[in-house]
Design an enzyme around this catalytic site. Structure first.
Site, short mmCIF file in Angstrom:
data_model
loop_
_atom_site.label_atom_id
_atom_site.label_comp_id
_atom_site.label_asym_id
_atom_site.label_seq_id
_atom_site.Cartn_x
_atom_site.Cartn_y
_atom_site.Cartn_z
N GLU A 184 0.93 -1.28 -0.13
CA GLU A 184 0.05 -0.15 -0.05
C GLU A 184 0.81 1.19 0.00
OE1 GLU A 184 -3.13 0.00 2.95
OE2 GLU A 184 -4.40 -1.61 1.57
N GLU A 243 -5.16 -8.67 -0.02
CA GLU A 243 -6.06 -8.43 1.22
C GLU A 243 -7.53 -8.13 0.66
OE1 GLU A 243 -4.38 -5.31 4.04
OE2 GLU A 243 -2.49 -5.77 3.59
C1 BGP Z 1 -4.61 -2.18 4.94
C2 BGP Z 1 -3.30 -2.50 5.42
C3 BGP Z 1 -3.31 -3.65 6.57
C4 BGP Z 1 -4.66 -3.70 7.51
C5 BGP Z 1 -5.89 -3.33 6.84
C6 BGP Z 1 -7.07 -3.15 7.74
O1 BGP Z 1 -4.63 -0.85 4.40
O2 BGP Z 1 -2.46 -2.95 4.35
O3 BGP Z 1 -2.31 -3.45 7.12
O4 BGP Z 1 -4.50 -2.86 8.57
O5 BGP Z 1 -5.69 -2.36 5.77
O6 BGP Z 1 -6.95 -1.94 8.19
P1 BGP Z 1 -7.49 -1.25 9.54
O7 BGP Z 1 -6.69 -2.27 10.39
O8 BGP Z 1 -7.35 -0.06 9.78
O9 BGP Z 1 -8.71 -1.87 9.66
#
Ligand code: BGP
Length: 455
Positions: free
Chosen positions: A159, A355
């Site tokens: 990201e 993801e």
């Molecule tokens: C993405 C990241 C992850 C994870 C996910 C969920 O942006 O790559 O590391 O954190 O989002 O986000 P959050 O934990 O803020 O709900």
């Protein structure tokens, strides 16, 4: 109706080092920016996380039981090179993990950098400094030398677009647009350099970027809103993928950066490096689409999935057609099909979903977690992914977030994503025991059947 998933489809799941490992200062690990950042009240730090560092054997056993064909995780730069010199204990941890995965027929899918810059590099100026490009290349070379014969799929930077556009939220940077996009440029050059380095080595795998890509809808059929969507998508999505695939900046994104005085300085050598470092495939994270209108002023919530505005270009607005998660992120499975198609039409490279998932306040009751909402969310996304495959999109695999509970980037452990529940809260570590959620059994069946049960 028959199943559309290829026989060797990589059903996987994801984590990242700082969110799952803990052991933040053990075995000579140095601190990363995530270990020292200020955390929001009521949430937790990453120091113990969900203790995967000490319990990885138990966790891999559960991953095997789940049936995972792939496990996507990140390597902590500050564990492997705490101060610029290789830490043998850091290498040993990942060596053990990778071997254990392979012994269990789980493909290791490795991201080399996931938001956790070592503090000593941040103190020297971080990505603002050109020197960080070489430091990153040296770190990656160490990983390639140790694991290049074992790891089939590598991702460079998780990201990067979120770091550039919402860095203050995720604790990676808090600077002006001009500074952020100079840092971003250095990251792009670093990515191209290590991609080239990887291609020149005799390694078994493939390498690609891992941005967060979300199709952008125009708020209406007004031509202005269509142009707003074009620009939002250029800045948020295509800037990152055009450089990774074509070795060149996207023209709309570049124009926008020039207009707002944030265009980075690009040397002739940079141009050559970018041109020589094209990726082999595209990994991307998908949570939801964005909707934009032409710019008007309004206070806006900003996080990695909500939006922001650029005066004169676009502004994110709510999409009234989409339901929300309890943490206020829209749910848009059709947008997933749309995003898969959009990326594939532009670049014609195989895609890996690194993801996708739903954060929720799961409750452990009598050793069980009834997370039907997670099953529904994932089922709808898998259905749409299957439709994208029918559309002709080449998808290598699907690694939902997250394999096991971990600490959310900015909302603590209360916001859980895993198939496996970890017994701790934001305030208390409890026994950190693992419990299989309902979604664990459901995903196990999906993997076993190579797709959804057809109704
Ligand atoms: C993405 C990241 C992850 C994870 C996910 C969920 O942006 O790559 O590391 O954190 O989002 O986000 P959050 O934990 O803020 O709900």
């Amino acid at each position: 109706m028959t199943n559309k998933f290829p026989k060797d489809f990589l059903w996987g799941a994801s984590t990242s080092a700082y969110q799952v490992e803990g052991a933040w200062n053990e075995d000579n690990k140095g601190p990363s920016v995530q270990d020292v950042k200020e955390i929001p009240a009521g949430t937790t730090d990453f120091k113990v996380a969900t203790d995967h560092y000490h319990r990885y054997e138990e966790d891999v056993k559960l991953f095997k039981e789940l049936g995972l064909k792939a496990y996507r995780f990140s390597i902590s730069w500050s564990r492997v090179m705490p101060d610029g010199v290789v830490n043998p204990e850091g290498i040993q941890f990942y060596k053990n993990l990778i071997q254990l995965l392979l012994d269990n027929q789980i493909q290791p899918v490795v991201t080399v950098f996931h938001f956790d810059l070592p503090v000593y590099i941040a103190e020297q100026g971080g990505w603002e400094k050109r020197e960080t490009i070489q430091a990153f290349a040296d770190y990656c070379q160490v990983l390639f030398e140790h694991f290049g014969q074992k790891v089939p799929l590598w991702q460079t930077i998780n990201e990067q677009n979120v770091m550039a556009l919402a860095g203050s939220i995720i604790g990676t940077s808090n600077k002006t647009m001009k500074e952020k996009f100079q840092e971003n440029h250095h990251m792009l050059v670093a990515q191209a350099l290590v991609t080239k380095q990887f291609h020149e080595g005799n390694y078994i795998g493939k390498i690609g970027p891992a941005p967060n890509i979300a199709s952008v809808y125009a708020a209406s059929d007004k031509p202005d809103d269509q142009i707003a969507a074009l620009y939002m998508s250029a800045l948020r999505n295509w800037l990152f993928l055009d450089v990774a695939v074509f070795g060149k900046y996207n023209h709309n994104a570049w124009h926008l950066l020039e207009k707002i005085g944030a265009a980075p300085q690009v040397t002739e050598e940079d141009r050559q490096t970018l041109a020589a470092g094209s990726c082999d495939y595209i990994a991307f994270n998908y949570y939801n689409t964005m909707t934009v209108s032409s710019y008007f002023e309004k206070d806006q919530r900003i996080d990695q999935q909500s939006g922001f505005g650029i005066p004169g270009f676009f502004q994110t607005v709510e999409n009234k057609h989409l339901p929300m998660t309890e943490f206020g992120w829209p749910i848009d499975p059709e947008g997933f099909r749309f995003t898969l198609n959009e990326i594939y039409s532009r670049y014609r490279l195989p895609l890996l979903v690194t993801e996708n998932g739903i954060g929720a306040k799961d409750q452990l009751i009598d050793g069980k977690v009834h997370d039907q909402y997670r099953i529904d969310y994932l089922e709808q996304h898998i259905q749409q992914m299957e439709r994208a495959i029918e559309d002709g999109v080449e998808v290598l695999g699907y690694c939902p977030w997250s394999a096991i509970d971990l600490i959310s980037t900015h909302e603590g452990i209360a916001k859980r994503y895993g198939f496996i529940y970890v017994n701790r809260t934001d305030d208390e570590l409890l026994d950190l025991a693992r419990y299989k959620k309902d979604s664990f059994y459901w995903y196990q069946n999906v993997i076993e059947k190579n797709g959804l049960d057809k109704r």
